[in-house]
Design an enzyme around this catalytic site. Structure first.
Site, PDB file in Angstrom:
ATOM      1  CD  GLU A  48      -7.027   8.360  -1.830  1.00 50.82           C
ATOM      2  OE1 GLU A  48      -6.743   8.971  -0.790  1.00 50.82           O
ATOM      3  OE2 GLU A  48      -6.380   7.385  -2.243  1.00 50.82           O
ATOM      4  CG  ASP A  52       7.909   8.034   1.194  1.00 52.73           C
ATOM      5  OD1 ASP A  52       7.081   7.454   1.951  1.00 52.73           O
ATOM      6  OD2 ASP A  52       7.753   8.104  -0.038  1.00 52.73           O
ATOM      7  CE  LYS A  83       1.768   5.530  -4.223  1.00 51.44           C
ATOM      8  NZ  LYS A  83       1.053   4.810  -3.139  1.00 51.44           N
ATOM      9  CE1 TYR A  84       6.261   4.422  -3.670  1.00 50.46           C
ATOM     10  CE2 TYR A  84       5.344   2.557  -4.875  1.00 50.46           C
ATOM     11  CZ  TYR A  84       5.331   3.396  -3.781  1.00 50.46           C
ATOM     12  OH  TYR A  84       4.395   3.216  -2.799  1.00 50.46           O
ATOM     13  CG  ASP A 124      -3.488  11.409  -0.506  1.00 55.49           C
ATOM     14  OD1 ASP A 124      -3.633  10.623  -1.455  1.00 55.49           O
ATOM     15  OD2 ASP A 124      -2.743  11.183   0.476  1.00 55.49           O
ATOM     16  CG  ASN A 125      -5.121   8.495   2.737  1.00 60.12           C
ATOM     17  OD1 ASN A 125      -5.983   7.636   2.534  1.00 60.12           O
ATOM     18  ND2 ASN A 125      -3.828   8.238   2.637  1.00 60.12           N
ATOM     19  CE  LYS A 130       8.531   3.768   1.695  1.00 63.64           C
ATOM     20  NZ  LYS A 130       7.261   3.088   1.585  1.00 63.64           N
ATOM     21  CD  GLN A 149       0.463  12.526   2.367  1.00 64.72           C
ATOM     22  OE1 GLN A 149      -0.445  12.097   3.042  1.00 64.72           O
ATOM     23  NE2 GLN A 149       0.736  12.068   1.168  1.00 64.72           N
TER      24      GLN A 149
END
Lengths: 641, 641
Positions: free
Chosen positions: B400, B332, B512-513, B371-372, B237, B297
């Protein structure tokens, strides 16, 4: 290990989850569970149920009602132990359908998605019979038909008929909960009108037979008899619970046992076992079922006292202490020690208690009113009821516990079919409402069935004490129409209202200690009123179920107002009671019409099945006046749009 | 079979009862149960607990608080799996004592009762050591001393010292519940202040080390780093989550994996494993613990994608679909298929995931922000956390999950140590109160520990969007003092308030990017305020516990007012926050002084540890004014009578 889909908090259930919840044959039992899976897939779910040990499963869908809660209902058709299982699966077709619609709308390329859809349909088709299968396979082929436009191919897959065919088919990641028990009783366990009387006051079984037609005519379906066994002579109680017994005093029927026998014998003064059988058969002809009293205690003269001294508490001097519930003393009764030191003694005692039931079951009795169950171990009842229900699932046990809420609830949880309640002491409209809402809409509703008694031979309370006839009428309407099961102790219909004393909630000249002859033919008897209310109860299915009660507002707080049923179910009743037995009262109601399926505007009829009038009401605020001095304590209305 | 005494509804517990409830070392954990027995005997009860597999039991009494409910508390002293058992018994001595007092008052003959009392005392004495035993045996002998008056004999048995000696001794019909699990965490699991930052914005681990003193000075105890692993290049990204990547764009750290490695590798741009170790050790010196992100992930370049194609969902064309949470797309990132068709593949995958944790545990990491977790199977987390905790009971897992309540609760139930919450979106005083009451006083409090985050790299919401500094101050005070654990994402202290757009709750130019350099030395930084609040939190034990929060009334509903602790515990704090960041507000409080152990009349002091002033208040209705335009958003007051 946990399964792929989480299935939690399944209802119906009891608090500990170790005993089955309860239902009756034909009942629409609400079923619910929390069901979810990681990720964003659509799920589907169902409840399956069967009689324990049988092969045939029944099934009904569950629907997502929000917050991961799923609901449905099951309707059992057989008596006995059942198990239910919740099943959930990933609904690949619904997920795919939802997904592709979004992608098409966003203009994404969906070539791979169309192939995915075709594969899902092919997988599901294998579960379907011939024609349906062909239809679904055709839709799959349509999705793949590259010669057609996207629109045509999509339509093949999104066909509603196809969606319907594959809609409830179990699919990917099928997950089944562990089985949950459900005990199903016969209908009378859920809906019953009880009449209690002392056969000895009618001259024993033979004389009591003559009372049966009148009891049946009043519309009762259970006649419950206090203990019918020989009564001890040692320390027998005299009239009004005195310690001085006069010749001819009959003693308390709960002082069970004499040289003539114990719990399986018949008191000679009532007749013989053949007389009992004739009584039972006559009741049965009249549609009445006989309930016996199961009172596990002994008079000092009971054969067990000498045959099984190990079943009683011995004091240091070797004597047995009589029963007490301070400040009450029962000098004529020995309590049983349900947990003797030697386990073999306990087992023998419990089996002997079980055999008493087996004996009376052999004599055709299927209903037992259980005396003071809270003074015996909970573990005993759990064991006993399970043992009896194994072979006789139609047996009904009524728990006569008037004690702390946790104990009453636990007795119901471990197996009692019905339970006496605090109704007898709930007299204000607000406290009746609160109590009935707790019973009908709280966790108790899944396993405890209330049986409302305005009076018992022990209890004359509230407005009935020195009360006018209207007090008896209104308490009767409350008991008979707030919940599906209720009972009265005879004499109620003659407005017997004299308490033992201001402090004592028993009756003066209690029938527990003396024979009482009554003039059943009195012209002011309540019997016709009772017959009328029982006929209304029988006519309207709305009165059969516990959960369908809903309270409505009244501007005057002396009134209690509630509906039973729902317009959509074709039977909607409204009961309005003036709880003041002394004065006429008027009020404006505040009916929650929408909640009971009635139109919120426009006229509707309210037909009073008690008074006979039919009113045309309009809107939620009708005016009501009830004059107890003219015998008018309640409306029992059929509402119709 | 049920035991002699009923022991039901034991707390602490989780909803399903299949996982342990949670506590931390040193916590006073409320314990309760419903306990009763048939009949009228007095009971006594206690809770016993021990570390699973250990021999030593600890014990604390339970007391009858009415309605058959018994309560007490236990305080665990070790980390790890524990079991607790409730024991109850018939307290024959108390029963006897109660009984004989009534009988003596009624003038009954009690000769046999005196002998009974003597036998009870003799039986209990055998449990006591030398002197105490003698004392009790003397009392028994006294009861039997027929040469003395009734009064003297009674006094021997009713001696309070004797009652005390035999008071808590297990006695007749001792019944033990089945063991109930309790998981005990270390203190930081219950009380922690988190600071999240991107080490890459500080120049990697080496540069980030220079930030650590400032973070420690602010009073945090956990530094949490977004994923530190190699970032994929495929579909990386660009800035602001765009699909067009410019040279030099660093990519999202959550797109884990490249040819340089996967979840156990370090992103070369951050440094080497040695740099990480130095960073970790420096943090440790400063009293900071490093938390890593456990984000299961893969970027398309992760080694697993080629080494383990069976761990990913394949589409019909053989491709892997990227992650989506409609309408969000993560081009991504490939999601992992946690339940491949072959069970051996699932087992291998789960073990590989476990081994990632083992690797970082080997590197000294004991806290993981997960995460998630709600997009992975609940069953996986239950398995994973149990496996890790077996050998490393000190590991903390922060869930999270921002999803539906049932899913958040279940993640906590199956083992997560702490949980992100809805705090970020609770902005009105009434909804904050309702939510905190649910977390602190509802069933969740037994197994879910909230961690309040005013912001995260993904979430800029509520009054923080375009908000003035006061909005940041007040949301910080709420997070840090409503519950024991909270965290902020760096930049918060510089009032970063620009949202991506009106509809998007992410940040504009999200870190984040892209790399974001900040001027930490800005004179208006919130850092001193944060340091002050964290110092207050550390100074006052009242802020360490979740259950001690109580809300109080404010005449002006823009205020939220709550206390922590209780005067009787020696630490009572009152927090008053003006939730309007734009205008001065004033109010009159309505404090429930009695409930927090304060005298309801007379003056008391309220010392503001934030503002420095000490007020003398009198009664429950002090006046308060807070002016956010002058940086005054809250009082954090010590109350003292």
């Amino acid at each position: 290990m946990l399964a792929r889909i989480v299935i939690d908090d399944i209802h119906p259930r009891t608090p500990s989850g170790r005993y089955p919840a309860k239902a009756v044959v034909g009942e629409r039992v609400p079923v619910s569970a929390t069901i979810f899976k990681d990720g964003h897939d659509r799920l589907a779910a169902r409840v399956r149920w069967r009689r324990a040990g049988k092969r045939t499963w029944h099934s009904a869908p569950l629907r997502d009602v929000g917050n991961d809660r799923w609901e449905g209902e099951l309707t059992p058709s057989a008596v006995g132990a059942h198990e239910l299982v919740i099943e959930a699966w990933r609904d690949r077709f619904a997920t795919w359908r939802h997904d592709i619609e979004i992608r098409v709308a966003a203009g994404d390329d969906v070539e791979v998605e169309l192939e995915e859809g075709a594969r899902i349909l092919e997988a599901l088709a294998s579960q379907l019979p011939g024609r349906a299968r062909k239809r679904v396979l055709d839709a799959a082929a349509g999705l793949r038909r590259t010669s057609c436009s996207l629109h045509v191919r999509l339509n093949a897959g999104l066909d509603d008929r196809v969606a319907e065919l594959v809609g409830d088919l179990p699919d990917a990641d099928l997950t089944a909960s562990e089985p949950v028990g459900l005990w199903v009783d016969r209908e009378r366990a859920g809906f019953s009108a009880w009449y209690e009387f002392f056969p000895r006051s009618e001259g024993g079984f033979v004389g009591a037979m003559d009372r049966l037609p009148a009891i049946a005519e009043m519309g009762f379906d259970v006649v419950y008899l206090p203990p019918i066994h020989p009564i001890g002579k040692t320390d027998r109680k005299g009239r009004n619970n005195t310690l001085t017994v006069e010749p001819g005093d009959p003693g308390s029927p709960w002082a069970i046992g004499s040289p003539e026998g114990g719990h399986t014998a018949i008191h000679p003064e009532l007749g013989t076992i053949e007389d009992f059988r004739r009584f039972r058969d006559r009741a049965s002809e009249l549609g009445l079922e006989v309930a016996l009293d199961y009172a596990l205690q002994c008079s000092p003269d009971h054969p067990w006292v000498t045959e099984h001294p190990e079943w009683f508490h011995r004091r240091p001097d070797g004597s047995i202490r009589f029963a007490e519930n301070p400040p009450k003393k029962y000098q004529d009764i020995y309590p049983i020690n349900f947990w003797p030191e030697r386990d073999a003694d306990r087992v023998a005692l419990w089996k002997a208690c079980r055999d008493i039931l087996r004996y009376w079951i052999g004599e055709g009795v299927r209903i037992f009113r259980v005396d003071n169950p809270h003074t015996k171990p909970i573990a005993f009842w759990a064991w006993l009821i399970e043992r009896i229900h194994r072979n006789h699932p139609d047996v009904i046990f009524l728990s006569e516990a008037f004690t702390r809420p946790a104990v009453m609830a636990k007795l119901a949880e471990v197996g009692f079919t019905q339970s006496y309640t605090y109704f007898t002491w709930r007299t204000e409209p607000w406290e009746l409402r609160e109590y009935v809402e707790e019973l009908a809409h709280g966790p108790l509703a899944e396993y405890m069935r209330p049986n409302f008694w305005p009076n018992t031979p022990d209890i004359l309370s509230g407005p009935l004490r020195h009360g006018p006839p209207a007090a008896f009428l209104l308490r009767f309407v409350l008991a008979a129409t707030l919940v599906p099961s209720y009972g009265i102790y005879s004499g109620y219909e003659l407005y017997e209202n004299e308490p033992a004393s201001d402090e004592n909630e028993e009756y003066l000249n209690s029938e527990k200690y003396e024979i009482r002859r009554r003039d059943w033919g009195r012209p002011d008897s309540m019997a016709p009123f009772i017959a009328q209310v029982n006929a209304i109860r029988r006519r309207h299915p709305a009165f059969r179920w516990l959960r369908n009660v809903r309270f409505h507002h009244s501007a005057n707080d002396r009134f209690l107002v509630w509906s039973r049923g729902h317009a959509a179910e074709g039977d909607l009743m409204l009961v309005v009671v003036n709880l003041d037995p002394h004065h006429p009262q008027e009020t404006v109601l505040g009916l929650d019409l929408a909640a009971i399926g009635m139109p919120t505007h426009g006229p509707y009829t309210a037909a009073d099945e008690l008074g006979g009038e039919t009113y045309t009401w309009d809107g939620p605020n009708p005016y009501v006046r009830l004059d107890p001095t003219r015998g008018q304590v309640a409306h029992i209305l059929t509402l119709q749009a």
